[in-house]
Design a protein around this motif. Structure first.
Motif, PDB file in Angstrom:
ATOM      1  N   MET A   1     -33.348  28.701 -12.664  1.00  0.00           N
ATOM      2  CA  MET A   1     -32.439  29.797 -12.941  1.00  0.00           C
ATOM      3  C   MET A   1     -33.047  31.071 -12.394  1.00  0.00           C
ATOM      4  SD  MET A   1     -31.327  29.125 -16.823  1.00  0.00           S
ATOM      5  CE  MET A   1     -30.809  27.529 -17.325  1.00  0.00           C
ATOM      6  N   ARG A   2     -32.206  32.011 -12.058  1.00  0.00           N
ATOM      7  CA  ARG A   2     -32.719  33.292 -11.608  1.00  0.00           C
ATOM      8  C   ARG A   2     -31.669  34.357 -11.835  1.00  0.00           C
ATOM      9  NH1 ARG A   2     -32.259  32.396  -5.214  1.00  0.00           N
ATOM     10  NH2 ARG A   2     -30.025  32.427  -5.234  1.00  0.00           N
ATOM     11  N   ALA A   3     -32.106  35.565 -11.793  1.00  0.00           N
ATOM     12  CA  ALA A   3     -31.181  36.681 -11.883  1.00  0.00           C
ATOM     13  C   ALA A   3     -31.126  37.342 -10.515  1.00  0.00           C
ATOM     14  CB  ALA A   3     -31.657  37.691 -12.924  1.00  0.00           C
TER      15      ALA A   3
ATOM     16  N   VAL B   1     -34.349  39.976 -14.170  1.00  0.00           N
ATOM     17  CA  VAL B   1     -35.789  39.761 -14.101  1.00  0.00           C
ATOM     18  C   VAL B   1     -36.314  40.302 -12.774  1.00  0.00           C
ATOM     19  CG1 VAL B   1     -37.602  38.010 -13.997  1.00  0.00           C
ATOM     20  CG2 VAL B   1     -35.712  37.739 -15.609  1.00  0.00           C
TER      21      VAL B   1
ATOM     22  N   TRP C   1     -41.581  30.568 -11.610  1.00  0.00           N
ATOM     23  CA  TRP C   1     -40.779  30.931 -12.771  1.00  0.00           C
ATOM     24  C   TRP C   1     -41.176  32.322 -13.245  1.00  0.00           C
ATOM     25  CZ3 TRP C   1     -41.385  32.580 -17.688  1.00  0.00           C
ATOM     26  CH2 TRP C   1     -40.238  32.541 -18.482  1.00  0.00           C
ATOM     27  N   PRO C   2     -40.274  33.174 -13.601  1.00  0.00           N
ATOM     28  CA  PRO C   2     -38.833  33.026 -13.820  1.00  0.00           C
ATOM     29  C   PRO C   2     -37.971  33.458 -12.643  1.00  0.00           C
ATOM     30  CG  PRO C   2     -39.547  35.053 -14.801  1.00  0.00           C
ATOM     31  CD  PRO C   2     -40.773  34.420 -14.186  1.00  0.00           C
TER      32      PRO C   2
ATOM     33  N   GLU D   1     -27.348  30.354 -11.898  1.00  0.00           N
ATOM     34  CA  GLU D   1     -28.031  30.619 -13.160  1.00  0.00           C
ATOM     35  C   GLU D   1     -28.625  32.023 -13.094  1.00  0.00           C
ATOM     36  OE1 GLU D   1     -27.993  28.428 -15.613  1.00  0.00           O
ATOM     37  OE2 GLU D   1     -27.154  26.740 -14.526  1.00  0.00           O
ATOM     38  N   HIS D   2     -28.593  32.729 -14.211  1.00  0.00           N
ATOM     39  CA  HIS D   2     -28.977  34.146 -14.216  1.00  0.00           C
ATOM     40  C   HIS D   2     -29.902  34.453 -15.394  1.00  0.00           C
ATOM     41  CE1 HIS D   2     -25.823  34.630 -11.230  1.00  0.00           C
ATOM     42  NE2 HIS D   2     -25.108  33.829 -12.003  1.00  0.00           N
ATOM     43  N   ARG D   3     -30.995  35.132 -15.098  1.00  0.00           N
ATOM     44  CA  ARG D   3     -31.990  35.487 -16.111  1.00  0.00           C
ATOM     45  C   ARG D   3     -32.104  36.995 -16.240  1.00  0.00           C
ATOM     46  NH1 ARG D   3     -36.156  31.032 -13.878  1.00  0.00           N
ATOM     47  NH2 ARG D   3     -35.404  29.327 -15.172  1.00  0.00           N
TER      48      ARG D   3
ATOM     49  N   THR E   1     -34.466  40.042 -18.302  1.00  0.00           N
ATOM     50  CA  THR E   1     -35.599  40.447 -19.126  1.00  0.00           C
ATOM     51  C   THR E   1     -35.046  41.213 -20.317  1.00  0.00           C
ATOM     52  OG1 THR E   1     -37.035  40.591 -17.200  1.00  0.00           O
ATOM     53  CG2 THR E   1     -37.705  41.828 -19.145  1.00  0.00           C
TER      54      THR E   1
ATOM     55  N   LEU F   1     -36.816  36.950 -22.777  1.00  0.00           N
ATOM     56  CA  LEU F   1     -35.906  36.577 -21.691  1.00  0.00           C
ATOM     57  C   LEU F   1     -34.653  35.959 -22.290  1.00  0.00           C
ATOM     58  CD1 LEU F   1     -36.643  34.973 -18.357  1.00  0.00           C
ATOM     59  CD2 LEU F   1     -35.257  33.628 -19.920  1.00  0.00           C
TER      60      LEU F   1
ATOM     61  N   GLN G   1     -30.965  34.057 -20.718  1.00  0.00           N
ATOM     62  CA  GLN G   1     -30.393  33.550 -19.470  1.00  0.00           C
ATOM     63  C   GLN G   1     -29.063  32.877 -19.747  1.00  0.00           C
ATOM     64  OE1 GLN G   1     -33.599  30.984 -18.282  1.00  0.00           O
ATOM     65  NE2 GLN G   1     -32.853  29.260 -19.493  1.00  0.00           N
TER      66      GLN G   1
END
Length: 173
Positions: free
Chosen positions: A1-3, A20, A49-50, A57-59, A61, A71, A73
Motif C-alpha cells: 500500500m502507499r499514499a 506518508v 514499507w510504508p 492502496e493509500h497510506r 501518517t 498510520l 490506510q
C-alpha cells in the motif's frame, strides 16, 4: 500500500492525516516494531514499507500535537457490483486510550464517504483486539461476523480469528 505524494491532507478534530512521506519512515517503522503494535501488525513486509505497495492502496501518517503517532490506510474494491473501501490503523502505544484512533478512523471514513462516494466501509481487527473493536464501534462500525483462523499470528506459527465489521455511510458517528 502507499499514499500518493500529492494526496489530500485530512483534518480531524484532534489528528491530521497526511500522505506518508519518506521522512516518516523511521518513526512509523519504530512504532510498528513496538510489541504492543507488532502483536497485531507484525513486522514490515519490505524494506521500503510504508512507501511500497500498489496504486490502489493509500497510506496516511497520523499526526497529533505536531508529531507522528501512527498510520491509517485504506484500499478500495473498484468493481461497481461490490464497491467499498477497507481501513486499517495503528497508533503508538504512547497515545493509546486518548481517542486519537477513533478520530483518525472517523476522519478517513468521512473522506471515503463524502469525497470518494463510498456507501460502505469495512475493517477487520483481530477478534481479541478488544480496544480496537471498541474504538471502531464508537465510530459506527458493527460486527457482521467472525472469520475463523483468518490471519496468521505475527510470529507465523498459528492462526487467529478476525472480526469483520462494516459501516454504512449513514451510520458514521
Amino acid at each position: 500500500m502507499r499514499a500518493a505524494p500529492d494526496g489530500p491532507t485530512l483534518h480531524g478534530e484532534r489528528v491530521l492525516l497526511r500522505p506518508v512521506q519518506d521522512a516518516d519512515r523511521a518513526v512509523l517503522v519504530a512504532i510498528r516494531s513496538r510489541p504492543e503494535v507488532a502483536r497485531w501488525w507484525g513486522p514490515p513486509e519490505t524494506d521500503e514499507w510504508p512507501l511500497d505497495g500498489d496504486e490502489d492502496e493509500h497510506r496516511f501518517t497520523v499526526v497529533a500535537d505536531g508529531r507522528v503517532v501512527g498510520l491509517v490506510q485504506y484500499g478500495e474494491e473498484p468493481d461497481p457490483m461490490y464497491r467499498h473501501a477497507g481501513i486499517d490503523v495503528f497508533l503508538s502505544p504512547d497515545v493509546h486510550g486518548r481517542g486519537l484512533g477513533r478520530d483518525a478512523v472517523r476522519t478517513l471514513a468521512r473522506h471515503l464517504i463524502d469525497d470518494l462516494g463510498h456507501h460502505r466501509l469495512v475493517i477487520d481487527p483481530a477478534a481479541d483486539n478488544i480496544a480496537a473493536v471498541r474504538a471502531y464501534a464508537a465510530v459506527g462500525f458493527r460486527s457482521v461476523g467472525r472469520m475463523r483462523r483468518y490471519e496468521r499470528d505475527p510470529d507465523g506459527h498459528g492462526w487467529r480469528d478476525g472480526l469483520l465489521m462494516d459501516m454504512l455511510a449513514d451510520e458514521l458517528q
